[in-house]
Write a protein that holds these residues in place. Structure first.
Motif, PDB file in Angstrom:
ATOM      1  N   TYR A   1      32.622  45.241  43.208  1.00  0.00           N
ATOM      2  CA  TYR A   1      32.959  43.880  42.810  1.00  0.00           C
ATOM      3  C   TYR A   1      32.382  42.917  43.840  1.00  0.00           C
ATOM      4  CZ  TYR A   1      36.800  46.303  40.366  1.00  0.00           C
ATOM      5  OH  TYR A   1      37.555  47.140  39.586  1.00  0.00           O
TER       6      TYR A   1
ATOM      7  N   THR B   1      34.429  37.458  46.072  1.00  0.00           N
ATOM      8  CA  THR B   1      35.313  36.448  45.480  1.00  0.00           C
ATOM      9  C   THR B   1      36.255  37.072  44.450  1.00  0.00           C
ATOM     10  OG1 THR B   1      33.610  35.898  43.873  1.00  0.00           O
ATOM     11  CG2 THR B   1      33.764  34.492  45.811  1.00  0.00           C
ATOM     12  N   THR B   2      35.801  38.106  43.749  1.00  0.00           N
ATOM     13  CA  THR B   2      36.672  38.796  42.789  1.00  0.00           C
ATOM     14  C   THR B   2      37.838  39.433  43.518  1.00  0.00           C
ATOM     15  OG1 THR B   2      34.801  39.222  41.341  1.00  0.00           O
ATOM     16  CG2 THR B   2      36.742  40.610  41.034  1.00  0.00           C
ATOM     17  N   HIS B   3      37.543  40.055  44.643  1.00  0.00           N
ATOM     18  CA  HIS B   3      38.588  40.683  45.445  1.00  0.00           C
ATOM     19  C   HIS B   3      39.581  39.626  45.946  1.00  0.00           C
ATOM     20  CE1 HIS B   3      40.388  43.774  47.922  1.00  0.00           C
ATOM     21  NE2 HIS B   3      40.263  43.010  48.983  1.00  0.00           N
TER      22      HIS B   3
ATOM     23  N   ASN C   1      40.257  36.786  44.519  1.00  0.00           N
ATOM     24  CA  ASN C   1      40.936  36.149  43.386  1.00  0.00           C
ATOM     25  C   ASN C   1      41.799  37.112  42.578  1.00  0.00           C
ATOM     26  OD1 ASN C   1      39.863  33.634  43.878  1.00  0.00           O
ATOM     27  ND2 ASN C   1      38.131  33.902  42.504  1.00  0.00           N
ATOM     28  N   LYS C   2      42.141  38.260  43.133  1.00  0.00           N
ATOM     29  CA  LYS C   2      42.813  39.286  42.322  1.00  0.00           C
ATOM     30  C   LYS C   2      44.163  38.836  41.763  1.00  0.00           C
ATOM     31  CE  LYS C   2      44.550  41.682  46.407  1.00  0.00           C
ATOM     32  NZ  LYS C   2      44.440  42.877  47.215  1.00  0.00           N
TER      33      LYS C   2
ATOM     34  N   ASP D   1      40.467  34.721  36.404  1.00  0.00           N
ATOM     35  CA  ASP D   1      39.068  34.906  36.805  1.00  0.00           C
ATOM     36  C   ASP D   1      38.262  35.473  35.642  1.00  0.00           C
ATOM     37  OD1 ASP D   1      36.831  35.009  38.440  1.00  0.00           O
ATOM     38  OD2 ASP D   1      37.605  36.539  39.796  1.00  0.00           O
TER      39      ASP D   1
ATOM     40  N   TYR E   1      34.914  38.023  35.814  1.00  0.00           N
ATOM     41  CA  TYR E   1      34.056  38.694  36.779  1.00  0.00           C
ATOM     42  C   TYR E   1      33.327  39.870  36.162  1.00  0.00           C
ATOM     43  CZ  TYR E   1      38.054  41.913  37.419  1.00  0.00           C
ATOM     44  OH  TYR E   1      39.080  42.808  37.230  1.00  0.00           O
TER      45      TYR E   1
ATOM     46  N   TYR F   1      31.620  43.810  37.160  1.00  0.00           N
ATOM     47  CA  TYR F   1      31.622  44.916  38.107  1.00  0.00           C
ATOM     48  C   TYR F   1      30.872  46.094  37.504  1.00  0.00           C
ATOM     49  CZ  TYR F   1      35.192  47.670  35.621  1.00  0.00           C
ATOM     50  OH  TYR F   1      35.873  48.422  34.711  1.00  0.00           O
TER      51      TYR F   1
ATOM     52  N   HIS G   1      40.384  37.771  33.139  1.00  0.00           N
ATOM     53  CA  HIS G   1      41.709  38.074  33.688  1.00  0.00           C
ATOM     54  C   HIS G   1      42.515  36.784  33.769  1.00  0.00           C
ATOM     55  CE1 HIS G   1      44.136  39.809  37.338  1.00  0.00           C
ATOM     56  NE2 HIS G   1      44.870  39.688  36.254  1.00  0.00           N
TER      57      HIS G   1
ATOM     58  N   GLU H   1      38.578  43.437  28.845  1.00  0.00           N
ATOM     59  CA  GLU H   1      37.472  44.096  29.553  1.00  0.00           C
ATOM     60  C   GLU H   1      36.523  44.724  28.540  1.00  0.00           C
ATOM     61  OE1 GLU H   1      36.859  47.543  32.966  1.00  0.00           O
ATOM     62  OE2 GLU H   1      38.846  46.725  32.603  1.00  0.00           O
TER      63      GLU H   1
ATOM     64  N   GLN I   1      32.671  31.618  41.867  1.00  0.00           N
ATOM     65  CA  GLN I   1      32.866  32.638  40.834  1.00  0.00           C
ATOM     66  C   GLN I   1      31.576  32.865  40.043  1.00  0.00           C
ATOM     67  OE1 GLN I   1      36.330  30.502  39.289  1.00  0.00           O
ATOM     68  NE2 GLN I   1      37.503  32.410  39.371  1.00  0.00           N
TER      69      GLN I   1
END
Length: 199
Positions: free
Chosen positions: A58, A61-63, A65-66, A70, A72, A74, A91, A135, A174
């Motif tokens: 990832y 920024t994804t990490h 914004n968990k 978001d 994102y 991956y 998400h 997803e 993002q």
């Protein structure tokens, strides 16, 4: 009768041998050296799954914004070093469950939609926090959508339910993270059976 039986056995043995050869030929091989792959992945966050023996990659920024809404991208690297499974995630995190059934994305006037997706949404509600996750694999149309979103001045992802809706306005960070993950996937030799030169 014996002749027919022998012919049948020969055909079965031939087809079995062809099947084994085709399975061996279908197994993917890394297209980049381990050093090239490690270099390409160096700017990403690695999340290891030691049971299934793969790692997900990832953007930073994804990490970070968990616990926030978001959009994102991956991908996966398996134990043989194969980089594959490019995916995108929408998400939603909020105080009210939306029960998302429709997602509408506006990227500088370009509209992208996902309809009748309630069966695909993972949902959780804990105390005052609702989370809903959509997803999907990235196909060519999705890649084009992601690039349009990342390159737009303003990108809004709207999650729409029966009563409620919520907008996720993507920040520059993002959007840049999406491009960074796509670039890392390409530079790490990610499997490219859908994208051609557009990756």
């Amino acid at each position: 009768m014996i002749r027919k039986l022998l012919l049948f056995l020969l055909v079965v043995m031939f087809l079995s041998a062809c099947s084994l050869n085709s399975e061996q030929n279908l197994q993917e091989e890394p297209t980049k050296s381990p050093q090239e792959i490690n270099q390409a992945l160096s700017g990403l966050v690695e999340q290891k799954d030691e049971v299934e023996e793969f790692s997900a990659y990832y953007a930073q920024t994804t990490h970070e914004n968990k616990d926030k809404s978001d959009f994102y991208v991956y991908f996966i690297r398996d134990k043989e070093g194969i980089v594959s499974n490019l995916r995108f995630v929408i998400h939603y995190v909020g105080t009210v469950p939306i029960n998302t059934n429709w997602i509408k994305i506006n990227a500088d006037g370009q509209i992208f939609e996902f309809n009748n997706i309630d069966y695909s949404i993972q949902k959780s509600f804990y105390y005052n926090t609702a989370q809903e996750i959509y997803e999907s694999d990235v196909f060519l149309a999705d890649l084009r959508m992601i690039k349009a979103m990342a390159n737009a001045d303003k990108t809004i992802v709207r999650c729409i339910g029966g009563v409620y809706q919520e907008d996720i306005v993507l920040s520059k960070g993002q959007k840049q993270a999406m491009l960074n993950v796509l670039k890392a996937y390409k530079n790490a030799g990610g499997i490219n059976e859908f994208y051609g030169d557009e990756l």
